[in-house]
Design a protein around this motif. Structure first.
Motif, mmCIF file in Angstrom:
data_model
loop_
_atom_site.group_PDB
_atom_site.id
_atom_site.type_symbol
_atom_site.label_atom_id
_atom_site.label_comp_id
_atom_site.label_asym_id
_atom_site.label_seq_id
_atom_site.Cartn_x
_atom_site.Cartn_y
_atom_site.Cartn_z
ATOM 1 N N ARG A 12 0.826 -1.211 0.000
ATOM 2 C CA ARG A 12 0.000 0.000 0.000
ATOM 3 C C ARG A 12 0.849 1.246 0.000
ATOM 4 O O ARG A 12 1.838 1.325 0.743
ATOM 5 C CB ARG A 12 -0.795 0.046 1.301
ATOM 6 C CG ARG A 12 -2.253 -0.080 1.091
ATOM 7 C CD ARG A 12 -2.961 0.068 2.415
ATOM 8 N NE ARG A 12 -4.097 -0.810 2.454
ATOM 9 C CZ ARG A 12 -5.199 -0.638 1.733
ATOM 10 N NH1 ARG A 12 -5.318 0.388 0.925
ATOM 11 N NH2 ARG A 12 -6.184 -1.501 1.820
ATOM 12 N N PRO A 31 -5.077 3.434 7.232
ATOM 13 C CA PRO A 31 -4.973 2.836 8.555
ATOM 14 C C PRO A 31 -4.087 1.589 8.494
ATOM 15 O O PRO A 31 -3.897 1.026 7.428
ATOM 16 C CB PRO A 31 -6.411 2.471 8.921
ATOM 17 C CG PRO A 31 -7.230 2.638 7.712
ATOM 18 C CD PRO A 31 -6.405 3.243 6.628
ATOM 19 N N GLY A 32 -3.589 1.160 9.603
ATOM 20 C CA GLY A 32 -2.716 -0.016 9.619
ATOM 21 C C GLY A 32 -1.319 0.405 10.035
ATOM 22 O O GLY A 32 -0.882 1.527 9.754
ATOM 23 N N GLY A 33 -0.662 -0.533 10.709
ATOM 24 C CA GLY A 33 0.631 -0.234 11.322
ATOM 25 C C GLY A 33 1.734 0.126 10.344
ATOM 26 O O GLY A 33 2.498 1.059 10.552
ATOM 27 N N LEU A 34 1.787 -0.571 9.212
ATOM 28 C CA LEU A 34 2.916 -0.381 8.302
ATOM 29 C C LEU A 34 2.951 1.043 7.739
ATOM 30 O O LEU A 34 3.971 1.733 7.821
ATOM 31 C CB LEU A 34 2.817 -1.406 7.171
ATOM 32 C CG LEU A 34 3.959 -1.465 6.178
ATOM 33 C CD1 LEU A 34 4.010 -2.840 5.527
ATOM 34 C CD2 LEU A 34 3.903 -0.414 5.111
ATOM 35 N N TYR A 84 -4.183 -9.823 -3.574
ATOM 36 C CA TYR A 84 -4.370 -9.114 -2.286
ATOM 37 C C TYR A 84 -5.374 -9.837 -1.387
ATOM 38 O O TYR A 84 -5.058 -10.220 -0.262
ATOM 39 C CB TYR A 84 -4.802 -7.666 -2.571
ATOM 40 C CG TYR A 84 -5.257 -6.906 -1.352
ATOM 41 C CD1 TYR A 84 -4.317 -6.444 -0.425
ATOM 42 C CD2 TYR A 84 -6.608 -6.650 -1.113
ATOM 43 C CE1 TYR A 84 -4.730 -5.742 0.705
ATOM 44 C CE2 TYR A 84 -7.023 -5.950 0.014
ATOM 45 C CZ TYR A 84 -6.083 -5.502 0.915
ATOM 46 O OH TYR A 84 -6.493 -4.816 2.030
ATOM 47 N N TRP A 93 -1.863 -14.331 5.479
ATOM 48 C CA TRP A 93 -2.228 -13.612 6.725
ATOM 49 C C TRP A 93 -2.730 -14.573 7.809
ATOM 50 O O TRP A 93 -2.185 -14.588 8.920
ATOM 51 C CB TRP A 93 -3.240 -12.498 6.416
ATOM 52 C CG TRP A 93 -3.727 -11.767 7.620
ATOM 53 C CD1 TRP A 93 -4.814 -12.074 8.382
ATOM 54 C CD2 TRP A 93 -3.128 -10.606 8.241
ATOM 55 N NE1 TRP A 93 -4.951 -11.183 9.425
ATOM 56 C CE2 TRP A 93 -3.925 -10.273 9.373
ATOM 57 C CE3 TRP A 93 -2.003 -9.835 7.967
ATOM 58 C CZ2 TRP A 93 -3.641 -9.193 10.211
ATOM 59 C CZ3 TRP A 93 -1.719 -8.753 8.803
ATOM 60 C CH2 TRP A 93 -2.529 -8.452 9.904
ATOM 61 N N ASP A 138 6.834 -6.560 4.073
ATOM 62 C CA ASP A 138 5.666 -7.382 4.419
ATOM 63 C C ASP A 138 5.337 -8.547 3.474
ATOM 64 O O ASP A 138 5.865 -8.686 2.382
ATOM 65 C CB ASP A 138 4.450 -6.491 4.644
ATOM 66 C CG ASP A 138 3.822 -6.740 6.030
ATOM 67 O OD1 ASP A 138 4.264 -7.669 6.710
ATOM 68 O OD2 ASP A 138 2.891 -6.012 6.408
ATOM 69 N N TYR A 139 4.368 -9.332 3.971
ATOM 70 C CA TYR A 139 4.038 -10.636 3.389
ATOM 71 C C TYR A 139 3.437 -10.573 1.995
ATOM 72 O O TYR A 139 3.428 -11.575 1.292
ATOM 73 C CB TYR A 139 3.051 -11.371 4.332
ATOM 74 C CG TYR A 139 1.763 -10.605 4.552
ATOM 75 C CD1 TYR A 139 1.727 -9.533 5.441
ATOM 76 C CD2 TYR A 139 0.600 -10.916 3.865
ATOM 77 C CE1 TYR A 139 0.565 -8.794 5.630
ATOM 78 C CE2 TYR A 139 -0.566 -10.187 4.055
ATOM 79 C CZ TYR A 139 -0.569 -9.129 4.940
ATOM 80 O OH TYR A 139 -1.720 -8.410 5.118
ATOM 81 N N HIS A 140 2.931 -9.398 1.596
ATOM 82 C CA HIS A 140 2.367 -9.315 0.249
ATOM 83 C C HIS A 140 3.460 -9.483 -0.804
ATOM 84 O O HIS A 140 3.166 -9.881 -1.934
ATOM 85 C CB HIS A 140 1.740 -7.945 -0.013
ATOM 86 C CG HIS A 140 0.875 -7.421 1.097
ATOM 87 N ND1 HIS A 140 1.371 -6.766 2.200
ATOM 88 C CD2 HIS A 140 -0.464 -7.471 1.242
ATOM 89 C CE1 HIS A 140 0.359 -6.416 2.985
ATOM 90 N NE2 HIS A 140 -0.755 -6.842 2.427
ATOM 91 N N HIS A 162 6.304 -7.294 8.840
ATOM 92 C CA HIS A 162 5.604 -6.614 9.942
ATOM 93 C C HIS A 162 4.751 -7.569 10.764
ATOM 94 O O HIS A 162 4.352 -7.235 11.869
ATOM 95 C CB HIS A 162 4.733 -5.489 9.381
ATOM 96 C CG HIS A 162 5.540 -4.354 8.837
ATOM 97 N ND1 HIS A 162 5.681 -3.149 9.472
ATOM 98 C CD2 HIS A 162 6.301 -4.259 7.713
ATOM 99 C CE1 HIS A 162 6.474 -2.362 8.770
ATOM 100 N NE2 HIS A 162 6.862 -3.007 7.689
ATOM 101 N N VAL A 163 4.443 -8.708 10.196
ATOM 102 C CA VAL A 163 3.560 -9.662 10.887
ATOM 103 C C VAL A 163 4.429 -10.778 11.492
ATOM 104 O O VAL A 163 5.623 -10.856 11.198
ATOM 105 C CB VAL A 163 2.505 -10.235 9.898
ATOM 106 C CG1 VAL A 163 1.655 -9.116 9.320
ATOM 107 C CG2 VAL A 163 3.153 -11.028 8.773
ATOM 108 N N ARG A 271 -8.141 -2.456 13.759
ATOM 109 C CA ARG A 271 -8.722 -2.767 12.455
ATOM 110 C C ARG A 271 -9.680 -3.912 12.698
ATOM 111 O O ARG A 271 -9.402 -4.777 13.532
ATOM 112 C CB ARG A 271 -7.630 -3.226 11.466
ATOM 113 C CG ARG A 271 -7.185 -2.186 10.500
ATOM 114 C CD ARG A 271 -6.216 -2.704 9.467
ATOM 115 N NE ARG A 271 -5.306 -3.694 9.988
ATOM 116 C CZ ARG A 271 -5.452 -4.994 9.852
ATOM 117 N NH1 ARG A 271 -6.450 -5.499 9.150
ATOM 118 N NH2 ARG A 271 -4.587 -5.826 10.372
ATOM 119 N N ARG A 309 -10.425 -4.846 4.701
ATOM 120 C CA ARG A 309 -10.504 -6.015 3.798
ATOM 121 C C ARG A 309 -11.945 -6.510 3.655
ATOM 122 O O ARG A 309 -12.230 -7.718 3.806
ATOM 123 C CB ARG A 309 -9.590 -7.129 4.319
ATOM 124 C CG ARG A 309 -8.192 -6.592 4.552
ATOM 125 C CD ARG A 309 -7.228 -7.577 5.146
ATOM 126 N NE ARG A 309 -6.032 -6.857 5.584
ATOM 127 C CZ ARG A 309 -5.106 -7.309 6.407
ATOM 128 N NH1 ARG A 309 -5.197 -8.521 6.884
ATOM 129 N NH2 ARG A 309 -4.064 -6.579 6.728
#
Ligand code: ADP
Ligand code: G6P
Length: 466
Positions: A12, A31-34, A84, A93, A138-140, A162-163, A271, A309
């Motif tokens: 993102r 929004p979101g930590g990253l 995604y 996730w 991140d995982y994406h 991040h996760v 979230r 999501r």
């Protein structure tokens, strides 16, 4: 094409494309930590951020934000579904979060995940100047580090997850485990939130890729891949100064008044995600009311749950369940003008969040599993006095740092109930000592310290493989 010496690659962009009520487009911080974490450090550093702008179809050119250039990556409707919503958010996730929700293994999603990862890698390769640092998030984008290495062997490549990284037994379930591991280990430095993750990856690299070496120094083919824990943080100074602004202080005062000046306020901000333990928390709270251990006339809960999501089935189901349960609790225990729970399913701006954090007597952060959880740190940074309790899940990365919180196992609903009561009844001197300890910790471990630690380690990477 303008090139940069620092390129961040994240699914993102730090801004969301939103349709305003009049149909015009407006941008807001995602929004979101990253996004929050990196936004803070990149606002003043010349860099390019490669990412998706939130919509489908061809990407629009975007203006710079200060010294930060934005390089949008487009996604088609099918790619959004397969990459995604599919592989990233329905396979990786849940699996990376201890499979608290069943991961879906759909063979059709893999190709799309790979195609989109290649698009991000190509965009990054294009905007990186010779010898640049490229930092993948991140995982994406787990295949991107190795893809960039093939396209641009001259650049230094970092990857940060991040996760949580799951225990080897869980990772082994992934049908594409070898490609995913190799993709990530294409980086020079792979960073995690917790040291256990580096240990898990080293074990898997030995087992699946025949790598050698130890936890923080994996020997793979003819290269050394460094790994390590770099717990992410927040912009403490920003949250502190926001919280001290007169209109935020006034807003906090007004909120307290609206909630009932004499009441004790339990606050949660998440979230709307099944990893956040919202249902367990609602059960604990409603049982405390049912058992008469908490009275609606002197206690109120505020649950902020920002939509997330929403096209993914498991998220829609969760939202329905939560809304039913909030309705049930208010229906059974609320009184006219006096609900047991205020439920807010909407995004807030930073100032609103700062005001909300100040209204809480007990901040309840009880994810079933969370890489870090920045809300817990934001709460501490927003408090202007040495009061307020933090109830924090042992399964959030933040628990390893905020040891002065009231730590709890959120799967144990009875334990959660006792901890909530304990926090509500805590002695003010105890709360003051705890809050000071947590504040001191985050002050010296803020987002700038995180970025410095990671980027310094990345610059010292590329050690010879002897
Ligand atoms: P995650 O990264 O899983 O979303 P974190 O707790 O690490 O969890 O980060 C969540 C981020 O999203 C925080 O910075 C928080 O302030 C922000 N956030 C949470 N709720 C809202 C909301 N309703 N509106 C805007 N931002 C929110
Ligand atoms: C977590 C992930 C981020 C993600 C964020 C919000 O923080 O680690 O990569 O951006 O959640 O989720 P979303 O799907 O809206 O980007």
């Amino acid at each position: 094409m303008r090139q940069s010496s620092l390129v961040v690659v994240a699914n993102r962009l730090p801004l969301d494309d939103n349709a305003a009520p009049d149909g015009a487009c407006e941008w807001r911080r995602s929004p979101g930590g990253l996004a929050g974490a990196l936004h803070a450090i990149l606002e003043q550093t010349p860099a390019t951020w490669v990412g998706w702008g939130g919509g489908v179809g061809p990407a629009r050119d975007l203006p710079d934000i200060g010294t930060l250039r934005l390089r949008p990556v487009s996604l088609s409707e099918d790619e959004l579904a397969g990459y995604y919503e599919g592989f990233a958010n329905s396979t990786l996730w849940p699996l990376y979060h201890d499979a608290v929700e069943q991961p879906v293994f759909d063979r059709g999603w893999w190709e799309t995940y790979r195609t989109v990862n290649r698009r991000f890698a190509e965009a990054a390769a294009e905007v990186a100047e010779p010898g640049a640092t490229v930092w993948v998030q991140d995982y994406h984008l787990q295949l991107v580090p190795q893809m960039i290495r093939e396209l641009r062997p001259d650049v230094r490549i970092g990857f940060f997850l991040h996760v949580p990284f799951p225990p080897p037994e869980l990772f082994m379930q992934l049908p594409r485990r070898i490609e995913l591991l190799r993709g990530m280990l294409g980086a020079d430095l792979v960073g995690f939130q917790r040291p256990q993750a580096a240990h898990n990856v080293a074990q898997l690299a030995q087992k699946l890729l025949g790598a050698r070496g130890a936890d923080e120094r994996i020997l793979l083919d003819d290269r050394v891949v460094l790994t390590g824990a770099f717990p992410v943080s927040i912009d403490v100074a920003e949250m502190r100064s926001l919280s001290a602004r007169p209109y935020v202080v006034n807003q906090a005062r007004q909120l307290r008044h609206d909630l009932g000046a004499h009441k004790r306020v339990l606050l949660s901000v998440d979230r709307l995600d099944y990893t956040k333990g919202i249902e367990h928390r609602l059960t604990a709270y409603s049982e405390l009311i049912r058992d008469g251990r908490v009275k609606v006339r002197d206690t109120v809960m505020v649950q902020v749950a920002v939509p997330s999501r929403e096209r993914v089935e498991s998220y829609r189901g969760l939202r329905d369940r939560i809304e039913r349960e909030v309705g049930r609790i208010n229906g059974e225990y609320g009184r006219v003008g006096e609900p047991a729970i205020h439920y807010l399913n909407q995004p807030f701006d930073r100032a609103d969040l700062a005001a909300l954090y100040q209204t809480a007597d007990v901040m309840v952060v009880t994810p079933l599993r969370d890489g870090m959880n920045l809300v817990a740190k934001e709460f501490v940074a927003a408090r202007r006095e040495d009061n307020g309790a933090l109830v924090l899940s042992e399964f959030a990365g933040a628990a390893a740092e905020l040891e002065d919180a009231f730590l709890v196992n959120p799967h144990d609903v009875d334990g959660l109930k006792e901890t909530l009561l304990h926090a509500l009844a805590a002695d003010p001197d105890d709360l003051a000592t705890r809050m000071k300890g947590m504040r001191d910790y985050i002050t010296s471990n803020d987002i700038h310290a995180w970025a410095r630690a990671y980027l310094t380690a990345l610059h010292e990477s590329r050690v010879p493989a002897v």
